[in-house]
Design a protein around this motif. Sequence first.
Motif, mmCIF file in Angstrom:
data_model
loop_
_atom_site.group_PDB
_atom_site.id
_atom_site.type_symbol
_atom_site.label_atom_id
_atom_site.label_comp_id
_atom_site.label_asym_id
_atom_site.label_seq_id
_atom_site.Cartn_x
_atom_site.Cartn_y
_atom_site.Cartn_z
ATOM 1 N N VAL A 67 0.832 -1.202 0.000
ATOM 2 C CA VAL A 67 0.000 0.000 0.000
ATOM 3 C C VAL A 67 0.868 1.254 0.000
ATOM 4 O O VAL A 67 0.536 2.257 -0.651
ATOM 5 N N GLY A 68 2.005 1.203 0.697
ATOM 6 C CA GLY A 68 2.901 2.355 0.742
ATOM 7 C C GLY A 68 3.452 2.706 -0.623
ATOM 8 O O GLY A 68 3.522 3.892 -0.985
ATOM 9 N N ILE A 69 3.865 1.700 -1.388
ATOM 10 C CA ILE A 69 4.386 1.956 -2.740
ATOM 11 C C ILE A 69 3.290 2.516 -3.636
ATOM 12 O O ILE A 69 3.505 3.489 -4.381
ATOM 13 N N ILE A 70 2.102 1.919 -3.567
ATOM 14 C CA ILE A 70 0.994 2.388 -4.410
ATOM 15 C C ILE A 70 0.654 3.837 -4.072
ATOM 16 O O ILE A 70 0.525 4.684 -4.976
ATOM 17 N N CYS A 71 0.509 4.136 -2.801
ATOM 18 C CA CYS A 71 0.151 5.503 -2.394
ATOM 19 C C CYS A 71 1.264 6.492 -2.736
ATOM 20 O O CYS A 71 0.997 7.619 -3.167
ATOM 21 N N GLY A 72 2.514 6.081 -2.553
ATOM 22 C CA GLY A 72 3.631 6.955 -2.884
ATOM 23 C C GLY A 72 3.683 7.284 -4.365
ATOM 24 O O GLY A 72 3.903 8.442 -4.756
ATOM 25 N N VAL A 73 3.470 6.280 -5.198
ATOM 26 C CA VAL A 73 3.480 6.494 -6.653
ATOM 27 C C VAL A 73 2.300 7.363 -7.074
ATOM 28 O O VAL A 73 2.456 8.300 -7.871
ATOM 29 N N VAL A 74 1.118 7.070 -6.547
ATOM 30 C CA VAL A 74 -0.073 7.853 -6.908
ATOM 31 C C VAL A 74 0.092 9.309 -6.496
ATOM 32 O O VAL A 74 -0.219 10.229 -7.273
ATOM 33 N N PHE A 75 0.603 9.537 -5.282
ATOM 34 C CA PHE A 75 0.791 10.913 -4.814
ATOM 35 C C PHE A 75 1.827 11.644 -5.672
ATOM 36 O O PHE A 75 1.666 12.823 -5.996
ATOM 37 N N ALA A 76 2.898 10.935 -6.051
ATOM 38 C CA ALA A 76 3.912 11.546 -6.916
ATOM 39 C C ALA A 76 3.338 11.885 -8.285
ATOM 40 O O ALA A 76 3.641 12.947 -8.853
ATOM 41 N N LEU A 77 2.497 11.005 -8.827
ATOM 42 C CA LEU A 77 1.860 11.272 -10.122
ATOM 43 C C LEU A 77 0.932 12.484 -10.042
ATOM 44 O O LEU A 77 0.866 13.296 -10.974
ATOM 45 N N ILE A 78 0.220 12.599 -8.921
ATOM 46 C CA ILE A 78 -0.671 13.754 -8.741
ATOM 47 C C ILE A 78 0.155 15.041 -8.671
ATOM 48 O O ILE A 78 -0.176 16.052 -9.305
ATOM 49 N N MET A 79 1.245 15.020 -7.908
ATOM 50 C CA MET A 79 2.106 16.198 -7.797
ATOM 51 C C MET A 79 2.723 16.561 -9.145
ATOM 52 O O MET A 79 2.922 17.731 -9.459
ATOM 53 N N PHE A 80 3.021 15.540 -9.929
ATOM 54 C CA PHE A 80 3.634 15.772 -11.241
ATOM 55 C C PHE A 80 2.675 16.484 -12.190
ATOM 56 O O PHE A 80 3.113 17.183 -13.105
ATOM 57 N N GLU A 81 1.389 16.289 -11.967
ATOM 58 C CA GLU A 81 0.392 16.936 -12.821
ATOM 59 C C GLU A 81 0.124 18.380 -12.400
ATOM 60 O O GLU A 81 -0.498 19.125 -13.144
ATOM 61 N N VAL A 82 0.580 18.764 -11.214
ATOM 62 C CA VAL A 82 0.417 20.151 -10.760
ATOM 63 C C VAL A 82 1.505 20.991 -11.421
ATOM 64 O O VAL A 82 2.699 20.747 -11.227
ATOM 65 N N LYS A 83 1.117 21.970 -12.187
ATOM 66 C CA LYS A 83 2.074 22.727 -12.991
ATOM 67 C C LYS A 83 2.681 23.921 -12.254
ATOM 68 O O LYS A 83 3.786 24.340 -12.573
ATOM 69 N N LYS A 84 1.979 24.479 -11.289
ATOM 70 C CA LYS A 84 2.505 25.632 -10.564
ATOM 71 C C LYS A 84 3.454 25.171 -9.466
ATOM 72 O O LYS A 84 3.074 24.433 -8.565
#
Length: 310
Positions: free
Chosen positions: A92-109
């Motif tokens: 669960v930690g790897i999944i959540c870490g990857v998902v959170f990183a992907l979300i942050m990557f989509e934030v452009k500002k």
Amino acid sequence: MKKNTKQVKKKMYLKDNLQLLSLALPTIILLGVFCYWPMFGVILAFKDYKVPKGIFGSPWAGFKNFEFFFQSQDAWRVTRNTLALNFMFIAVGIICGVVFALIMFEVKKAGHVKVYQTVSIIPSFLSWVAVGYIVYALLDPGKGIVNQILVFFGMEKIPWYSEAKYWPLILLLSKIWQSVGLGSIIYYAALMGVDAELYEAAEIDGAGRLKKTWYVSIPQIVPIIIIMGILDIGKIFRADFGLFYNVTRNVGALYPTTDVIDTYVFRALMTQGNIGMASAVGLFQSVVCFVTLMATNLIVKKISPENALF
């Protein structure tokens, strides 16, 4: 001539890398003092340790210290809990870490990214003692926030600290909340290194945001995910003592699902003062972790050699 040439090369190497070596020196010293020098103490696992006699003066006990743990009626329970909960934390930690990183990557500002990352990282700097009090404020049977919400909606209070069945999920949520922010930084850094041309090519082919994430972002960080997974699996037989001791408040009613090897050994050490037994279990954990790490890396190396750790 060859020896002189080698000596000259060594001197040139030291001269060229003097700054890097000086930066690494404090870490090397700390690693040696706290990780390698104490390793001679593993002989305690095979001795009937007596404080007045010291390590070398105490009589040998053979494998009797190991027998205490393996013949205990609680050995299976704590081993099962340690492996099952740690495996759940890793997955669960790897999944959540990857998902959170992907979300942050989509934030452009960039300013927004800094705010979100800072907020998510703050829990990592809290000790498990503080987290334990936060969890208790939420789950206190009498005045806990969660029970007050349940009463407000006409439901009955739940005796959280008497019901062991709820605690695997509670521990999982506590662990993820405390670690996901810091863990996602590695994946976010890997995403920042992905070639922008790959995303441009995907856009030309008509890929939307989700498809770019699935077919470009995730495949590019798979090697990092595998490496982090291997490193985590190498620690699967060691539990986070602070999490299991402080968050659960060491309540005996929760032992069926929260008692792990580390907390079990701690209680045995506190009640019996058997340092030899504690050392034996610690050595056993280290050996199992080493074997697990090597086996996992070997499996990855057979399937995908380029993604192996070594």
